[in-house]
Write a protein that holds these residues in place. Structure first.
Motif, short mmCIF file in Angstrom:
data_model
loop_
_atom_site.label_atom_id
_atom_site.label_comp_id
_atom_site.label_asym_id
_atom_site.label_seq_id
_atom_site.Cartn_x
_atom_site.Cartn_y
_atom_site.Cartn_z
N ASP A 1 0.83 -1.20 0.00
CA ASP A 1 0.00 0.00 0.00
C ASP A 1 0.87 1.26 0.00
O ASP A 1 1.90 1.32 0.70
CB ASP A 1 -0.90 0.03 1.24
CG ASP A 1 -1.89 -1.12 1.27
OD1 ASP A 1 -2.05 -1.80 0.23
OD2 ASP A 1 -2.50 -1.34 2.34
N ASP A 2 0.45 2.27 -0.77
CA ASP A 2 1.10 3.59 -0.82
C ASP A 2 2.52 3.56 -1.38
O ASP A 2 3.21 4.58 -1.34
CB ASP A 2 1.12 4.23 0.58
CG ASP A 2 -0.27 4.41 1.15
OD1 ASP A 2 -1.04 5.18 0.58
OD2 ASP A 2 -0.57 3.73 2.16
N ALA A 3 2.96 2.45 -1.92
CA ALA A 3 4.30 2.39 -2.50
C ALA A 3 4.30 3.06 -3.88
O ALA A 3 3.27 3.18 -4.54
CB ALA A 3 4.77 0.95 -2.62
N VAL A 4 5.49 3.48 -4.32
CA VAL A 4 5.66 4.13 -5.62
C VAL A 4 6.78 3.43 -6.39
O VAL A 4 7.90 3.27 -5.87
CB VAL A 4 6.01 5.63 -5.47
CG1 VAL A 4 6.30 6.25 -6.83
CG2 VAL A 4 4.88 6.37 -4.78
N ILE A 5 6.47 3.00 -7.61
CA ILE A 5 7.48 2.42 -8.50
C ILE A 5 7.76 3.45 -9.59
O ILE A 5 6.86 3.85 -10.33
CB ILE A 5 6.98 1.10 -9.13
CG1 ILE A 5 6.48 0.14 -8.05
CG2 ILE A 5 8.08 0.48 -9.97
CD1 ILE A 5 7.50 -0.18 -6.98
N LEU A 6 9.01 3.92 -9.67
CA LEU A 6 9.35 4.99 -10.58
C LEU A 6 9.26 4.55 -12.04
O LEU A 6 9.31 3.36 -12.35
CB LEU A 6 10.76 5.50 -10.29
CG LEU A 6 11.00 6.02 -8.87
CD1 LEU A 6 12.43 6.50 -8.71
CD2 LEU A 6 10.02 7.14 -8.53
N ALA A 7 9.12 5.50 -12.93
CA ALA A 7 8.99 5.24 -14.36
C ALA A 7 10.19 4.44 -14.88
O ALA A 7 11.32 4.62 -14.43
CB ALA A 7 8.86 6.56 -15.12
N HIS A 8 9.93 3.54 -15.82
CA HIS A 8 10.93 2.71 -16.50
C HIS A 8 11.61 1.72 -15.56
O HIS A 8 12.61 1.09 -15.95
CB HIS A 8 12.00 3.58 -17.17
CG HIS A 8 11.48 4.41 -18.31
ND1 HIS A 8 11.46 3.97 -19.61
CD2 HIS A 8 10.93 5.65 -18.33
CE1 HIS A 8 10.95 4.90 -20.39
NE2 HIS A 8 10.61 5.93 -19.63
N SER A 9 11.11 1.53 -14.37
CA SER A 9 11.70 0.57 -13.44
C SER A 9 11.24 -0.85 -13.77
O SER A 9 10.23 -1.06 -14.45
CB SER A 9 11.33 0.93 -12.00
OG SER A 9 11.80 2.21 -11.67
N VAL A 10 11.97 -1.84 -13.25
CA VAL A 10 11.65 -3.25 -13.51
C VAL A 10 11.61 -3.99 -12.18
O VAL A 10 12.63 -4.09 -11.48
CB VAL A 10 12.69 -3.91 -14.43
CG1 VAL A 10 12.33 -5.38 -14.65
CG2 VAL A 10 12.77 -3.18 -15.77
N LEU A 11 10.44 -4.49 -11.84
CA LEU A 11 10.29 -5.33 -10.65
C LEU A 11 10.42 -6.78 -11.08
O LEU A 11 9.54 -7.33 -11.75
CB LEU A 11 8.94 -5.08 -9.99
CG LEU A 11 8.78 -3.76 -9.23
CD1 LEU A 11 7.34 -3.59 -8.76
CD2 LEU A 11 9.72 -3.72 -8.03
N ILE A 12 11.53 -7.41 -10.71
CA ILE A 12 11.79 -8.78 -11.13
C ILE A 12 11.02 -9.75 -10.23
O ILE A 12 10.54 -9.37 -9.15
CB ILE A 12 13.30 -9.08 -11.10
CG1 ILE A 12 13.84 -8.94 -9.67
CG2 ILE A 12 14.04 -8.16 -12.05
CD1 ILE A 12 15.29 -9.35 -9.54
N PRO A 13 10.86 -11.01 -10.67
CA PRO A 13 10.12 -11.99 -9.87
C PRO A 13 10.66 -12.10 -8.45
O PRO A 13 11.88 -12.09 -8.23
CB PRO A 13 10.32 -13.29 -10.64
CG PRO A 13 10.52 -12.85 -12.06
CD PRO A 13 11.28 -11.57 -11.97
N GLY A 14 9.75 -12.21 -7.51
CA GLY A 14 10.11 -12.31 -6.11
C GLY A 14 10.21 -10.98 -5.39
O GLY A 14 10.42 -10.95 -4.17
#
Length: 267
Positions: free
Chosen positions: A221-234
């Motif tokens: 909740d309320d987290a921010v992922i910046l533009a062009h970022s990559v969240l990998i598995p896990g």
């Protein structure tokens, strides 16, 4: 070296699974043929009202002696095109509901029965994603369609992208925001491996423009992922944190303040 180590596969689940594992080429050919047949049925059903409209009015308008005959026919063709697109948004979720497209978390070989629902579900989804969906993104129609395809979407969610895959395995919390051209999918693999795992985006979380979120990711909740970022598995993004980069990592407040000072200059 084998394409896939069968010892990593879960136990066989039945006749279909046994056939897919032992006869990879034949199983793949049958899956492709079945998917193309299903797509043909979907498109034919979506086109039926438009064809009926043109059958009724096309010839009289083309043969009309008045000057307005051709513009009227062009207008009828435009209406038929829009109608077929609208029908596709309805037909595809209906087929998705009646066909074996129920995704489940899975880890094993690509050539297994578990891949069949994944393949059919995404094949149907892509029929709309690659045709109509870009034209209704940012409208309530897009959210209705994604929900009809099985995505769990909370209240007041803002979606500015059509780049979704495995939507049955994606959950968006209340007041979350998915930025333009962000890419969310609930699978990963390679070398014959396939992993299907849920993606959960928390309440009031933000996924920046053109960010990538892969399978087996939870954004708090309320987290921010910046533009062009990559969240990998896990990846597990704690509530309220800001992550960025490829692969994404936590961005401390001090580092973020220094970056803003560098970009915007002294205040």
């Amino acid at each position: 070296m084998p394409f896939f180590d069968e010892s990593l596969n879960p136990a066989e689940t039945g006749t279909v699974d046994r056939f897919v594992r032992r006869f990879n080429g034949a199983a793949f050919a049958l899956a492709v043929a079945a998917l193309y047949g299903i797509v043909m049925v979907a498109v034919a059903l979506a086109l039926t009202p438009s064809v009926a409209l043109l059958h009724r009015w096309g010839a009289p308008l083309w043969q009309a002696p008045q000057w307005w005959g051709v513009p009227a026919l062009a207008l009828a063709l435009s209406a038929a095109l829009l109608l077929s697109g609208a029908m596709l948004l309805v037909v595809v979720p209906l087929l998705n509901a009646v066909l074996p497209t129920r995704l489940r978390p899975f880890k094993g070989g690509y050539f297994t029965a578990a891949a069949v629902p994944w393949y059919l579900h995404n094949g149907l989804l892509y029929v709309v994603r690659l045709t109509v969906l870009p034209f209704v993104t940012l409208t309530p129609i897009s959210i209705w369609f994604l929900r009809a395809m099985g995505m769990r979407i909370g209240r007041r969610v803002h979606i500015a992208t059509e780049y979704f895959t495995d939507v049955r395995m994606i959950e968006l919390g209340d007041d979350s925001a998915i930025g333009g051209s962000a890419n969310l999918f609930a699978h990963f693999g390679g070398g014959g491996h396939l992993v299907i795992a849920p993606v959960v985006i928390g309440r009031r979380a933000t996924i920046g423009e053109k960010a990538t979120v892969m399978g087996d990711v939870i954004v708090g909740d309320d987290a921010v992922i910046l533009a062009h970022s990559v969240l990998i598995p896990g990846s597990r993004v704690p509530p309220g944190e800001r992550w960025g980069g490829a692969p994404a990592r936590p961005i401390p407040d001090v580092e973020w303040a220094a970056y803003k000072a560098l970009v915007h200059g002294p205040s």
